[in-house]
Design a protein around this motif. Structure first.
Motif, short mmCIF file in Angstrom:
data_model
loop_
_atom_site.label_atom_id
_atom_site.label_comp_id
_atom_site.label_asym_id
_atom_site.label_seq_id
_atom_site.Cartn_x
_atom_site.Cartn_y
_atom_site.Cartn_z
N THR A 192 0.84 -1.20 0.00
CA THR A 192 0.00 0.00 0.00
C THR A 192 0.87 1.25 0.00
O THR A 192 2.10 1.18 -0.07
CB THR A 192 -0.93 0.01 1.22
OG1 THR A 192 -0.16 0.23 2.41
CG2 THR A 192 -1.67 -1.31 1.35
N ARG A 214 -15.68 -13.96 2.91
CA ARG A 214 -14.91 -13.05 2.07
C ARG A 214 -15.81 -11.99 1.45
O ARG A 214 -15.34 -10.90 1.09
CB ARG A 214 -14.18 -13.82 0.96
CG ARG A 214 -13.07 -14.72 1.42
CD ARG A 214 -11.97 -13.96 2.13
NE ARG A 214 -11.34 -12.95 1.30
CZ ARG A 214 -10.30 -13.18 0.48
NH1 ARG A 214 -9.80 -14.41 0.40
NH2 ARG A 214 -9.76 -12.21 -0.21
N ASN A 215 -17.09 -12.29 1.30
CA ASN A 215 -18.00 -11.37 0.62
C ASN A 215 -19.22 -11.11 1.50
O ASN A 215 -19.99 -12.03 1.79
CB ASN A 215 -18.44 -11.94 -0.73
CG ASN A 215 -17.27 -12.15 -1.68
OD1 ASN A 215 -16.58 -11.20 -2.01
ND2 ASN A 215 -17.03 -13.39 -2.08
N ALA A 240 -15.01 -5.94 3.94
CA ALA A 240 -14.38 -5.65 2.65
C ALA A 240 -13.56 -4.36 2.72
O ALA A 240 -12.50 -4.26 2.09
CB ALA A 240 -15.44 -5.55 1.56
N ASP A 241 -14.05 -3.37 3.47
CA ASP A 241 -13.31 -2.11 3.61
C ASP A 241 -11.99 -2.34 4.32
O ASP A 241 -10.95 -1.79 3.94
CB ASP A 241 -14.14 -1.09 4.38
CG ASP A 241 -15.50 -0.84 3.76
OD1 ASP A 241 -15.54 -0.56 2.54
OD2 ASP A 241 -16.50 -0.94 4.48
N GLU A 256 -10.21 -5.11 4.46
CA GLU A 256 -9.28 -5.84 3.60
C GLU A 256 -8.77 -4.97 2.46
O GLU A 256 -7.59 -5.07 2.07
CB GLU A 256 -9.94 -7.09 3.03
CG GLU A 256 -9.01 -7.92 2.17
CD GLU A 256 -9.61 -9.23 1.70
OE1 GLU A 256 -8.94 -9.95 0.92
OE2 GLU A 256 -10.76 -9.54 2.09
N GLU A 257 -9.62 -4.09 1.93
CA GLU A 257 -9.18 -3.22 0.83
C GLU A 257 -8.05 -2.31 1.28
O GLU A 257 -7.08 -2.09 0.54
CB GLU A 257 -10.35 -2.39 0.32
CG GLU A 257 -9.99 -1.47 -0.83
CD GLU A 257 -11.15 -0.64 -1.32
OE1 GLU A 257 -10.98 0.11 -2.30
OE2 GLU A 257 -12.25 -0.74 -0.72
N ARG A 258 -8.15 -1.77 2.51
CA ARG A 258 -7.11 -0.86 2.99
C ARG A 258 -5.90 -1.58 3.56
O ARG A 258 -4.81 -1.03 3.62
CB ARG A 258 -7.71 0.09 4.04
CG ARG A 258 -8.76 1.03 3.49
CD ARG A 258 -9.00 2.20 4.43
NE ARG A 258 -9.45 1.76 5.75
CZ ARG A 258 -10.72 1.61 6.12
NH1 ARG A 258 -11.68 1.87 5.25
NH2 ARG A 258 -11.04 1.23 7.34
N PRO A 318 -4.50 -5.46 2.98
CA PRO A 318 -4.72 -6.78 2.37
C PRO A 318 -4.49 -7.95 3.32
O PRO A 318 -4.99 -9.05 3.05
CB PRO A 318 -3.71 -6.81 1.22
CG PRO A 318 -3.43 -5.38 0.90
CD PRO A 318 -3.52 -4.65 2.21
#
Length: 534
Positions: free
Chosen positions: A40, A403-404, A441-442, A444-446, A448
């Motif tokens: 990142t 995961r989703n 999800a937020d 993990e996006e910021r 990994p």
């Protein structure tokens, strides 16, 4: 940089989370040239802060209170205070609020804690003090043993010497007790028992899981012993201090450099490749502060691994997903019970049976209708977090691991969280100036490494701890690939901000490299891996 244009270093560290930065610092202390590659644009992993709710309100984006970090011999040995890190405490460490509104309050003064526990059952105050005496008798070697490579020979022997055989057997039993049974055996009232059981739920363990009792006892007793402090000016200060120290020692960090392959030749890690095809050579070691499945299956690949290890990874279990919400409040939390107002951390709002029901919902893949909340009153703990007379507040709760997650499911669960807060602090919603929601999800996006919003690097269950972490093996950071080391929370001793996985990986790399023992070390570890995975 070599003449070929390939950048080289003695060690390449994958990931600038706190474990990766700890490993890099220790290798730099040994005189190694260290390069950290961070996927990142910023360092810190799950140890970061920012203004995300409203101007002037500082939020810790992930982790927040740090009893393990404050007590960790690893972080203490780095002397991060000389690089700007300072700690502060809330007036009270923790308040556990029961469904009827009563609160068990933990204060750094043992007598004040005992006084709170006594209100739930006569004699529980003294029982709390006795439990704390048990902790103080073994805390130093126990904490040191937790943060050293497995098996912890020196600290284990000291611990055994203090306990003698009978005491060691009783400690061994306590290590596997569920927190429900621990509470029944030690206390008579529900206050202290619920407080310790809820501490265990900082992991993904239920009150009825083997080993949950020791987690609850550890966190509660650390709170009694050293508190649950926070860095003055935000969690980011830990990261800033680690980065400043590393740079001062000659280390380097490259950002937006996502590693997609560990380069291996003749069974030995030679460097890494980043997205876009750039190659980075490691003369001595590669250390990975990434989850175990990502390292083994994505960056190394099954072709370089024993088939048994690849098979075992099919059974690797993540801890639960997480949803975290930060709020900027125009005033202090209007708690119905004023005893809660001074606590840095608040547990809402159930007894041990309620904790079991909550954990059972998660185990069954269901969203709890009445979620157990961990709440942080950050301005109460550190006045610099928001304007005077206001509060920077957060809360998080666990979800079943997926995961989703659908956005509408996360939003509905945030509504449930706010309903719990409003029930125990009527008028809370009217104080909200700003809000920031981070679903799985937020997260993990910021970051990994927070796969599916799981913050522990894998379950804390006993079947995935010590020599079983991340899979049955040695319980050490060494991997079947020579000169490649796992330095993340997926390695023993697991999650929490204490730096032990990074420190253990650095120590393994140094041991492997020593001129007189390097070859012997590599052969011994290789033989051990062959015995485990053949």
């Amino acid at each position: 940089m070599t003449g070929t244009g390939i950048e080289t270093a003695d060690a390449v560290v994958i990931g600038a989370g706190h474990n990766g930065l700890v490993a890099a610092n220790l290798l730099a202390d040994a005189g190694w040239d260290v390069l950290v590659l961070e996927a990142t644009g910023a360092p810190g992993g799950a140890v970061r802060s920012a203004e995300v709710t409203a101007p002037g309100y500082l939020s810790d984006l992930y982790s927040s209170f740090y009893p393990l970090g404050y007590a960790s011999p690893v972080l203490r040995g780095l002397r991060l205070d000389t690089y700007g890190l300072a700690w502060t405490h809330a007036p009270d460490v923790l308040a556990h609020v029961l469904p009827d509104g009563r609160a068990a309050v933990l204060n750094r003064d043992p007598d004040r804690s005992a006084g709170s526990m006594e209100t739930f059952a006569p004699g529980d105050g003294q029982r709390w003090l006795d439990t704390y005496d048990d902790w103080r008798a073994i805390s130093r070697p126990l904490v040191n043993a937790l943060f050293t490579p497995f098996p912890p020979v020196r600290d284990g022997l000291e611990l055994l010497g203090r306990l003698r055989t009978a005491g060691a057997l009783r400690l061994a039993r306590r290590l596997v007790l569920p927190s429900r049974q621990f509470g029944r055996e030690v206390f008579r009232g529900e206050g202290a028992a619920a407080l310790m059981a809820s501490c265990a739920l900082h992991t993904d363990l239920s009150p009825d899981d083997a080993g949950s009792g020791i987690y609850g006892w550890l966190l509660a007793m650390l709170g009694q012993d050293v508190g649950w402090p926070v860095p003055v000016g935000g969690a980011q200060r830990i990261t800033d201090a680690l980065v400043a120290r590393l740079i001062a020692k000659g280390g380097r960090i490259t950002y937006s450099a996502r590693v997609d392959r560990v380069l291996i030749a003749r069974g030995r890690a030679m460097g890494v490749r980043t997205e876009g095809g750039a190659t980075w050579r490691a003369r001595r070691a590669v250390l990975a502060d990434v989850p175990a499945p990502a390292l083994y299956l994505d960056l190394v690949g099954a072709a370089w691994l024993p088939p048994r290890l690849v098979e075992d990874l099919d059974h690797f279990r993540w801890d639960g997903s997480t949803v975290k919400v930060d709020w900027a409040l125009d005033g202090p939390m209007p708690w119905t019970n004023p005893q809660v107002a001074g606590a840095g951390t608040v547990h809402l709002a159930t007894d041990v049976d309620g904790l079991t029901r909550y954990a059972a919902d998660l185990a069954c893949g269901q969203l709890p209708e009445d979620p157990f909340l961990l709440v942080g009153q950050m301005t109460t703990a550190d006045a610099s977090r928001s304007p005077a007379g206001t509060e920077s507040l957060w809360s998080y709760t666990h979800l079943p691991f997926r995961r989703n997650w659908r956005a509408e499911d996360v939003a509905a669960h945030v509504d449930r969280m706010e309903a719990v807060l409003e029930r125990h602090a009527p008028g809370f919603k009217g104080l909200v100036r700003g809000r920031f929601v981070a679903g799985p999800a937020d997260l993990e996006e910021r970051n990994p490494s927070l796969v599916g919003g799981a913050v522990g690097g894998g379950t804390a269950a006993v079947y995935q701890q010590l020599f079983l972490r991340p899979v049955p093996g040695l319980g050490r950071p060494d991997t079947p690939v020579d000169r490649l080391y796992l330095a993340s929370a997926s390695a023993n001793p697991g999650g929490g901000v204490h730096g032990a996985p990074g420190a253990n990986a650095a120590q393994a790399a140094l041991s492997r490299n020593r001129a007189l023992t390097g070859g012997l070390y590599a052969r011994a570890i290789g033989a051990a891996h062959r015995a485990v995975y053949r």
